[in-house]
Scaffold this motif. Structure first.
Motif, PDB file in Angstrom:
ATOM      1  N   VAL A 103       0.864  -1.177   0.000  1.00 47.91           N
ATOM      2  CA  VAL A 103       0.000   0.000   0.000  1.00 47.91           C
ATOM      3  C   VAL A 103       0.904   1.232   0.000  1.00 47.91           C
ATOM      4  O   VAL A 103       1.994   1.216   0.585  1.00 47.91           O
ATOM      5  CB  VAL A 103      -0.958   0.001   1.218  1.00 47.91           C
ATOM      6  N   SER A 104       0.462   2.282  -0.679  1.00 49.18           N
ATOM      7  CA  SER A 104       1.271   3.503  -0.708  1.00 49.18           C
ATOM      8  C   SER A 104       1.233   4.178   0.662  1.00 49.18           C
ATOM      9  O   SER A 104       0.265   4.043   1.416  1.00 49.18           O
ATOM     10  CB  SER A 104       0.763   4.462  -1.786  1.00 49.18           C
ATOM     11  N   ILE A 105       2.266   4.906   0.958  1.00 53.29           N
ATOM     12  CA  ILE A 105       2.350   5.611   2.241  1.00 53.29           C
ATOM     13  C   ILE A 105       1.261   6.667   2.323  1.00 53.29           C
ATOM     14  O   ILE A 105       0.632   6.851   3.371  1.00 53.29           O
ATOM     15  CB  ILE A 105       3.750   6.230   2.443  1.00 53.29           C
ATOM     16  N   ARG A 106       0.989   7.350   1.228  1.00 57.05           N
ATOM     17  CA  ARG A 106      -0.057   8.379   1.209  1.00 57.05           C
ATOM     18  C   ARG A 106      -1.415   7.776   1.566  1.00 57.05           C
ATOM     19  O   ARG A 106      -2.147   8.306   2.394  1.00 57.05           O
ATOM     20  CB  ARG A 106      -0.122   9.043  -0.160  1.00 57.05           C
ATOM     21  N   LYS A 107      -1.746   6.645   0.950  1.00 59.47           N
ATOM     22  CA  LYS A 107      -3.021   5.993   1.235  1.00 59.47           C
ATOM     23  C   LYS A 107      -3.044   5.479   2.676  1.00 59.47           C
ATOM     24  O   LYS A 107      -4.059   5.612   3.369  1.00 59.47           O
ATOM     25  CB  LYS A 107      -3.259   4.837   0.263  1.00 59.47           C
ATOM     26  N   LEU A 108      -1.951   4.913   3.129  1.00 58.27           N
ATOM     27  CA  LEU A 108      -1.865   4.409   4.503  1.00 58.27           C
ATOM     28  C   LEU A 108      -2.143   5.513   5.514  1.00 58.27           C
ATOM     29  O   LEU A 108      -2.967   5.355   6.415  1.00 58.27           O
ATOM     30  CB  LEU A 108      -0.484   3.797   4.743  1.00 58.27           C
ATOM     31  N   VAL A 109      -1.489   6.644   5.356  1.00 53.04           N
ATOM     32  CA  VAL A 109      -1.668   7.760   6.294  1.00 53.04           C
ATOM     33  C   VAL A 109      -3.083   8.326   6.198  1.00 53.04           C
ATOM     34  O   VAL A 109      -3.730   8.580   7.219  1.00 53.04           O
ATOM     35  CB  VAL A 109      -0.600   8.858   6.058  1.00 53.04           C
ATOM     36  N   LEU A 110      -3.577   8.527   4.978  1.00 51.46           N
ATOM     37  CA  LEU A 110      -4.931   9.049   4.804  1.00 51.46           C
ATOM     38  C   LEU A 110      -5.959   8.148   5.474  1.00 51.46           C
ATOM     39  O   LEU A 110      -6.800   8.618   6.256  1.00 51.46           O
ATOM     40  CB  LEU A 110      -5.264   9.194   3.318  1.00 51.46           C
ATOM     41  N   MET A 111      -5.877   6.862   5.204  1.00 53.00           N
ATOM     42  CA  MET A 111      -6.853   5.933   5.775  1.00 53.00           C
ATOM     43  C   MET A 111      -6.694   5.833   7.288  1.00 53.00           C
ATOM     44  O   MET A 111      -7.691   5.707   8.009  1.00 53.00           O
ATOM     45  CB  MET A 111      -6.730   4.550   5.118  1.00 53.00           C
ATOM     46  N   TYR A 112      -5.477   5.909   7.765  1.00 54.26           N
ATOM     47  CA  TYR A 112      -5.237   5.871   9.212  1.00 54.26           C
ATOM     48  C   TYR A 112      -5.914   7.062   9.890  1.00 54.26           C
ATOM     49  O   TYR A 112      -6.573   6.915  10.910  1.00 54.26           O
ATOM     50  CB  TYR A 112      -3.731   5.882   9.483  1.00 54.26           C
ATOM     51  N   VAL A 113      -5.765   8.237   9.296  1.00 53.71           N
ATOM     52  CA  VAL A 113      -6.312   9.460   9.895  1.00 53.71           C
ATOM     53  C   VAL A 113      -7.836   9.465   9.837  1.00 53.71           C
ATOM     54  O   VAL A 113      -8.499   9.688  10.850  1.00 53.71           O
ATOM     55  CB  VAL A 113      -5.733  10.722   9.216  1.00 53.71           C
ATOM     56  N   VAL A 114      -8.410   9.204   8.646  1.00 57.73           N
ATOM     57  CA  VAL A 114      -9.867   9.325   8.517  1.00 57.73           C
ATOM     58  C   VAL A 114     -10.632   8.208   9.224  1.00 57.73           C
ATOM     59  O   VAL A 114     -11.811   8.373   9.530  1.00 57.73           O
ATOM     60  CB  VAL A 114     -10.345   9.446   7.049  1.00 57.73           C
ATOM     61  N   THR A 115      -9.972   7.085   9.482  1.00 59.28           N
ATOM     62  CA  THR A 115     -10.643   6.024  10.234  1.00 59.28           C
ATOM     63  C   THR A 115     -10.292   6.098  11.720  1.00 59.28           C
ATOM     64  O   THR A 115     -10.627   5.179  12.478  1.00 59.28           O
ATOM     65  CB  THR A 115     -10.276   4.629   9.696  1.00 59.28           C
ATOM     66  N   LEU A 116      -9.639   7.174  12.101  1.00 58.77           N
ATOM     67  CA  LEU A 116      -9.242   7.393  13.492  1.00 58.77           C
ATOM     68  C   LEU A 116      -8.440   6.209  14.042  1.00 58.77           C
ATOM     69  O   LEU A 116      -8.621   5.777  15.172  1.00 58.77           O
ATOM     70  CB  LEU A 116     -10.474   7.670  14.365  1.00 58.77           C
ATOM     71  N   GLY A 117      -7.547   5.689  13.214  1.00 56.37           N
ATOM     72  CA  GLY A 117      -6.651   4.621  13.621  1.00 56.37           C
ATOM     73  C   GLY A 117      -7.164   3.219  13.370  1.00 56.37           C
ATOM     74  O   GLY A 117      -6.421   2.249  13.531  1.00 56.37           O
ATOM     75  N   MET A 118      -8.422   3.067  12.976  1.00 52.38           N
ATOM     76  CA  MET A 118      -8.985   1.729  12.767  1.00 52.38           C
ATOM     77  C   MET A 118      -8.354   1.019  11.565  1.00 52.38           C
ATOM     78  O   MET A 118      -8.337  -0.209  11.500  1.00 52.38           O
ATOM     79  CB  MET A 118     -10.505   1.810  12.581  1.00 52.38           C
ATOM     80  N   TYR A 119      -7.822   1.792  10.625  1.00 55.53           N
ATOM     81  CA  TYR A 119      -7.172   1.196   9.459  1.00 55.53           C
ATOM     82  C   TYR A 119      -5.988   0.339   9.875  1.00 55.53           C
ATOM     83  O   TYR A 119      -5.612  -0.591   9.168  1.00 55.53           O
ATOM     84  CB  TYR A 119      -6.717   2.292   8.483  1.00 55.53           C
ATOM     85  N   GLU A 120      -5.425   0.612  11.026  1.00 50.74           N
ATOM     86  CA  GLU A 120      -4.291  -0.170  11.517  1.00 50.74           C
ATOM     87  C   GLU A 120      -4.655  -1.651  11.637  1.00 50.74           C
ATOM     88  O   GLU A 120      -3.845  -2.528  11.328  1.00 50.74           O
ATOM     89  CB  GLU A 120      -3.831   0.373  12.861  1.00 50.74           C
ATOM     90  N   PHE A 121      -5.874  -1.944  12.073  1.00 50.24           N
ATOM     91  CA  PHE A 121      -6.306  -3.342  12.182  1.00 50.24           C
ATOM     92  C   PHE A 121      -6.357  -4.002  10.804  1.00 50.24           C
ATOM     93  O   PHE A 121      -5.936  -5.147  10.636  1.00 50.24           O
ATOM     94  CB  PHE A 121      -7.659  -3.449  12.881  1.00 50.24           C
TER      95      PHE A 121
END
Length: 159
Positions: free
Chosen positions: A8-26
């Motif tokens: 996954v791209s770093i940009r997408k990783l950070v965006l999804m991490y932020v907008v999901t309030l950290g839930m993307y980490e799971f």
């Protein structure tokens, strides 16, 4: 071709991490463990390792670091440090302000791990493409999570 890690791209990783309030980490942990299981042909439960991601983070980080050019001792030490940051960020989410802001450190260990995972994937398959495109479900998360995030920021400013 099967890749050793989730790409996954770093940009997408950070965006999804932020907008999901950290839930993307799971989701990130889950996809990483699926890739590890399939690439190495080992029997592990990605779902169980995701639920217990704070326990298994060190193991995943060590696997990713081992693909880099670090010595085994440096790889081990860095995996411990990054795992400790991840645990501190997770625990800090339950602290009162101002300590709750330590939780913002959550993506810090995941970002360099993804950079190294993408490099390892490129070594295995130089023609693979990094997942940078937002799916429909990603867009739903961006819109809903972004709105929730904006409401939270507005509420914090107005209170």
């Amino acid at each position: 071709m099967q890749l050793p890690f989730f790409s996954v791209s770093i940009r997408k990783l950070v965006l999804m991490y932020v907008v999901t309030l950290g839930m993307y980490e799971f989701y990130w942990f889950y996809r990483q463990w699926i890739a590890v299981r399939d690439f190495n042909r080992i029997y592990i439960s990605p779902a169980a390792r995701t639920v217990a991601s704070l326990v298994f983070a060190f193991n995943l980080f060590k696997r990713i670091l081992d693909t880099s050019r670090l010595t085994p001792a440096a790889s081990f030490g860095l995996a411990i440090v990054l795992g400790a940051i991840l645990i501190a960020a997770a625990v800090a989410a339950y602290f009162p302000p101002p300590y709750v802001f330590i939780a913002l450190l959550g993506p810090i260990p995941v970002i360099p791990m993804q950079v190294l995972a993408n490099r390892a994937n490129t070594r295995v398959d130089p023609t693979h493409t990094v997942n940078a495109k937002l799916s429909r479900l990603n867009w739903v998360a961006v819109v809903l999570g972004g709105a929730l995030l904006l409401l939270g920021v507005a509420g914090a400013i107005l209170s």
